[in-house]
Design an enzyme around this catalytic site. Structure first.
Site, PDB file in Angstrom:
ATOM      1  N   SER A 171     -13.415  -9.759  -3.304  1.00  0.00           N
ATOM      2  CA  SER A 171     -12.041  -9.456  -2.664  1.00  0.00           C
ATOM      3  C   SER A 171     -11.568  -8.261  -1.839  1.00  0.00           C
ATOM      4  O   SER A 171     -12.224  -7.012  -3.044  1.00  0.00           O
ATOM      5  CB  SER A 171     -11.060 -10.091  -3.315  1.00  0.00           C
ATOM      6  OG  SER A 171      -9.058  -9.827  -3.045  1.00  0.00           O
ATOM      7  N   SER A 172     -10.988  -7.046  -0.571  1.00  0.00           N
ATOM      8  CA  SER A 172     -11.380  -6.683  -0.118  1.00  0.00           C
ATOM      9  C   SER A 172      -9.829  -5.738  -1.487  1.00  0.00           C
ATOM     10  O   SER A 172      -9.668  -4.475  -0.992  1.00  0.00           O
ATOM     11  CB  SER A 172     -10.842  -5.813   0.850  1.00  0.00           C
ATOM     12  OG  SER A 172      -9.615  -6.736   1.576  1.00  0.00           O
ATOM     13  N   ASP A 174      -6.202 -14.866   5.789  1.00  0.00           N
ATOM     14  CA  ASP A 174      -5.177 -15.563   5.646  1.00  0.00           C
ATOM     15  C   ASP A 174      -4.645 -16.501   6.994  1.00  0.00           C
ATOM     16  O   ASP A 174      -3.645 -17.074   6.872  1.00  0.00           O
ATOM     17  CB  ASP A 174      -4.276 -14.375   5.674  1.00  0.00           C
ATOM     18  CG  ASP A 174      -4.094 -13.583   3.731  1.00  0.00           C
ATOM     19  OD1 ASP A 174      -4.491 -14.668   3.780  1.00  0.00           O
ATOM     20  OD2 ASP A 174      -3.805 -12.739   3.472  1.00  0.00           O
ATOM     21  N   SER A 177     -13.528  -8.981   5.172  1.00  0.00           N
ATOM     22  CA  SER A 177     -12.733  -8.078   5.611  1.00  0.00           C
ATOM     23  C   SER A 177     -11.891  -6.777   5.531  1.00  0.00           C
ATOM     24  O   SER A 177     -11.161  -5.556   4.799  1.00  0.00           O
ATOM     25  CB  SER A 177     -11.204  -8.782   4.202  1.00  0.00           C
ATOM     26  OG  SER A 177     -10.557  -9.806   3.391  1.00  0.00           O
ATOM     27  N   LYS A 189       7.271 -16.316  -1.341  1.00  0.00           N
ATOM     28  CA  LYS A 189       6.825 -14.689  -1.883  1.00  0.00           C
ATOM     29  C   LYS A 189       6.282 -13.666  -1.012  1.00  0.00           C
ATOM     30  O   LYS A 189       6.177 -12.797  -1.436  1.00  0.00           O
ATOM     31  CB  LYS A 189       5.153 -15.921  -2.059  1.00  0.00           C
ATOM     32  CG  LYS A 189       4.157 -14.167  -2.461  1.00  0.00           C
ATOM     33  CD  LYS A 189       2.972 -15.470  -2.901  1.00  0.00           C
ATOM     34  CE  LYS A 189       1.441 -15.167  -2.790  1.00  0.00           C
ATOM     35  NZ  LYS A 189       1.864 -13.812  -4.121  1.00  0.00           N
ATOM     36  N   ARG A 240      -7.249 -22.678  -1.200  1.00  0.00           N
ATOM     37  CA  ARG A 240      -6.737 -23.099  -0.012  1.00  0.00           C
ATOM     38  C   ARG A 240      -7.393 -24.072   0.672  1.00  0.00           C
ATOM     39  O   ARG A 240      -7.214 -24.683   1.159  1.00  0.00           O
ATOM     40  CB  ARG A 240      -6.676 -21.867   0.920  1.00  0.00           C
ATOM     41  CG  ARG A 240      -5.197 -20.919   0.347  1.00  0.00           C
ATOM     42  CD  ARG A 240      -5.350 -19.656   1.363  1.00  0.00           C
ATOM     43  NE  ARG A 240      -3.492 -19.005   0.409  1.00  0.00           N
ATOM     44  CZ  ARG A 240      -2.987 -18.061   0.910  1.00  0.00           C
ATOM     45  NH1 ARG A 240      -3.891 -17.189   1.672  1.00  0.00           N
ATOM     46  NH2 ARG A 240      -1.744 -17.084   0.226  1.00  0.00           N
ATOM     47  N   ARG A 293       1.187  -1.293  -0.028  1.00  0.00           N
ATOM     48  CA  ARG A 293      -0.127  -0.059   0.050  1.00  0.00           C
ATOM     49  C   ARG A 293       0.461   1.162  -0.045  1.00  0.00           C
ATOM     50  O   ARG A 293       0.188   2.089  -0.907  1.00  0.00           O
ATOM     51  CB  ARG A 293      -0.961  -0.698   1.430  1.00  0.00           C
ATOM     52  CG  ARG A 293      -2.513  -0.803   1.492  1.00  0.00           C
ATOM     53  CD  ARG A 293      -2.285  -1.689   2.518  1.00  0.00           C
ATOM     54  NE  ARG A 293      -3.976  -2.434   2.410  1.00  0.00           N
ATOM     55  CZ  ARG A 293      -4.249  -3.456   1.856  1.00  0.00           C
ATOM     56  NH1 ARG A 293      -2.397  -3.819   1.566  1.00  0.00           N
ATOM     57  NH2 ARG A 293      -5.159  -3.940   1.919  1.00  0.00           N
ATOM     58  N   ARG A 344       1.361 -20.273   2.496  1.00  0.00           N
ATOM     59  CA  ARG A 344       1.255 -20.042   3.067  1.00  0.00           C
ATOM     60  C   ARG A 344       0.942 -21.818   3.676  1.00  0.00           C
ATOM     61  O   ARG A 344       0.654 -21.756   4.523  1.00  0.00           O
ATOM     62  CB  ARG A 344       0.058 -19.274   3.747  1.00  0.00           C
ATOM     63  CG  ARG A 344      -0.218 -17.851   2.899  1.00  0.00           C
ATOM     64  CD  ARG A 344      -0.989 -16.881   3.697  1.00  0.00           C
ATOM     65  NE  ARG A 344      -1.219 -15.377   3.731  1.00  0.00           N
ATOM     66  CZ  ARG A 344       0.031 -14.577   4.526  1.00  0.00           C
ATOM     67  NH1 ARG A 344       0.668 -15.666   5.319  1.00  0.00           N
ATOM     68  NH2 ARG A 344      -0.528 -13.371   3.852  1.00  0.00           N
TER      69      ARG A 344
END
Length: 410
Positions: free
Chosen positions: A145-146, A292, A173, A390, A323, A28, A366
């Site tokens: 998705s945020s 997550d 989120s 990553k 996932r 960001r 993850r």
């Protein structure tokens, strides 16, 4: 790279680990720095996703390949669409070309952006020709998705009239959206979030400012899991963190307290202490605002032999891999009894862990890191272990410092 992971049984962990800056905050701030060059950033994440973002922001003409970096794909789509004079082909890995981006592209097009799909409709790669966007109000489905929302909010202050964003449906989120807005606020960019409407006001210039990125709570989650599975009295000191975190994943402190892990703040660090056994036999957890964490928590519950019901996981189907399906496959290999839907995961209690299992990672960092703590209970193998770069390139090195035995195998 395939790694064998194990650790001494009955061993108390006593160590300190430094974790680099949050990937979410870093990406960001990098975009905001591109819009407002007076910003200086410290404790930037060293993750691959952040390096890709940095490299992409330096390009104005030609191809930008973001590989597996979903955040970079969403953020750079908005950035290049609003960067006057840019002429960019934005592409990524084969998996990235399967991850939908139509919601963001449609929103930008309605604001006046010039974007083409160069492959399948609704998916990358994209052709973007940057231009000044004149319109300043748009509505967007909020339950996917945020990152679509944050992408628009980050470029909003550079638009002539700013942006009014009306969100439709349940907002996913929320902490990530609030993180974006708080970073704008820290830079003096006025914004409002009331009900289903967000407004960001235009800002031509930002005064020179130093911003220090807090370390990544998602990365801390793996050490919480290690403490949960470790001997009573084990301690880890993690830096650099703050009590008033912008990161939604800081909810870890509350979740892992039920697993016997106590969190205390010491200056800019957190001390994790294993104070006792898990206080519960079943965990019910809505992860709508911290999806997550799902892989880490599911593996922790499996290792502790307790059941769990995790909900709010609908965004996990469109990540680096599916996932939920990946968790189901790999926990089943280990002897877990697990069922998943499009948005939930149900795990039954397990008495034992199947040893000698090789965990597939599905190009997902993850998956590798979430399963590693099980090495405290039984030797396991992690396939394609290098995928951790990553988000956390030094993960295996840091595990070695806390007495894990990590060896490369053929």
């Amino acid at each position: 790279m395939k790694l064998s992971i194990s650790a001494p049984r009955g061993h108390q962990i006593k160590a300190a680990v430094t974790i680099t800056g949050s990937k979410s905050e870093s990406n960001r701030l990098l975009l905001l720095q591109a819009l407002y060059p007076g910003i200086t950033i410290e404790n930037l994440s060293n993750a691959d996703d952040v390096r890709v973002m940095q490299k992409g922001l330096q390009v104005k003409q030609g191809e930008v390949d973001i590989h597996h970096a979903g955040t970079a794909m969403r953020f750079l789509t908005a950035y290049f669409a609003t960067l006057e004079g840019a002429d960019i082909v934005l592409t990524g890995s084969s998996r990235m070309k399967e991850r939908p981006i139509a919601i963001l592209v449609d929103a930008l097009r309605r604001l006046g952006a010039d974007i083409d799909y160069l492959g399948n409709e609704g998916y990358p790669p994209l052709g973007l020709r940057g231009r000044a966007l004149e319109l300043n109000q748009i509505s967007l489905p909020a339950n996917v998705s945020s990152q679509y929302i944050s992408a628009l909010l980050l470029v909003a202050p550079s638009l002539k009239e700013g942006l009014i964003l009306d969100l439709e449906g349940q907002i996913t989120s929320v902490p990530y959206i609030r993180m974006t807005l708080q970073l704008l606020e820290e830079l003096g960019i006025r914004n409002e979030f009331t009900g289903q409407r967000i407004r960001v006001y235009p800002k031509a210039k930002v005064d020179p400012k130093l911003v220090v990125v807090e370390s990544d709570w998602s990365s801390a989650s793996y050490f919480y899991s290690i403490l949960a599975l470790s001997e009573e009295g084990s301690e880890l000191l993690l830096s650099s963190y703050k009590a008033n975190s912008l990161q939604g994943d800081s909810v870890l402190q509350n979740i892992y307290a039920d697993f016997g892990v106590e969190t205390s703040f010491e200056g800019h660090s957190i001390r994790l202490t294993k104070v006792g056994k898990a206080q519960i036999n079943h965990l019910d957890c809505d992860l709508t605002e911290a999806p997550d964490l799902a892989q880490t928590i599911a593996v922790s519950c499996f290792g502790l032999g307790i059941s769990c019901t995790l909900t709010g996981l609908h965004t996990l189907k469109i990540k680096e891999t599916d996932r939920l399906l990946a968790l189901e496959k790999e926990l089943t290999k280990l002897g877990g009894k697990i069922t998943t839907t499009n948005s939930t995961l149900q795990l039954e209690p397990s008495d034992e862990i199947v040893s000698g299992v090789a965990i597939d990672t599905y190009n997902d960092h993850r998956m590798a890191m979430a399963f590693a703590p099980l090495g405290l209970h039984t030797p396991i193998t992690i396939n394609d272990a290098g995928v951790v770069s990553k988000s956390y390139p030094y993960f295996w090195k840091d595990l070695k410092t806390i007495s894990f035995d990590i060896r490369e195998v053929s």
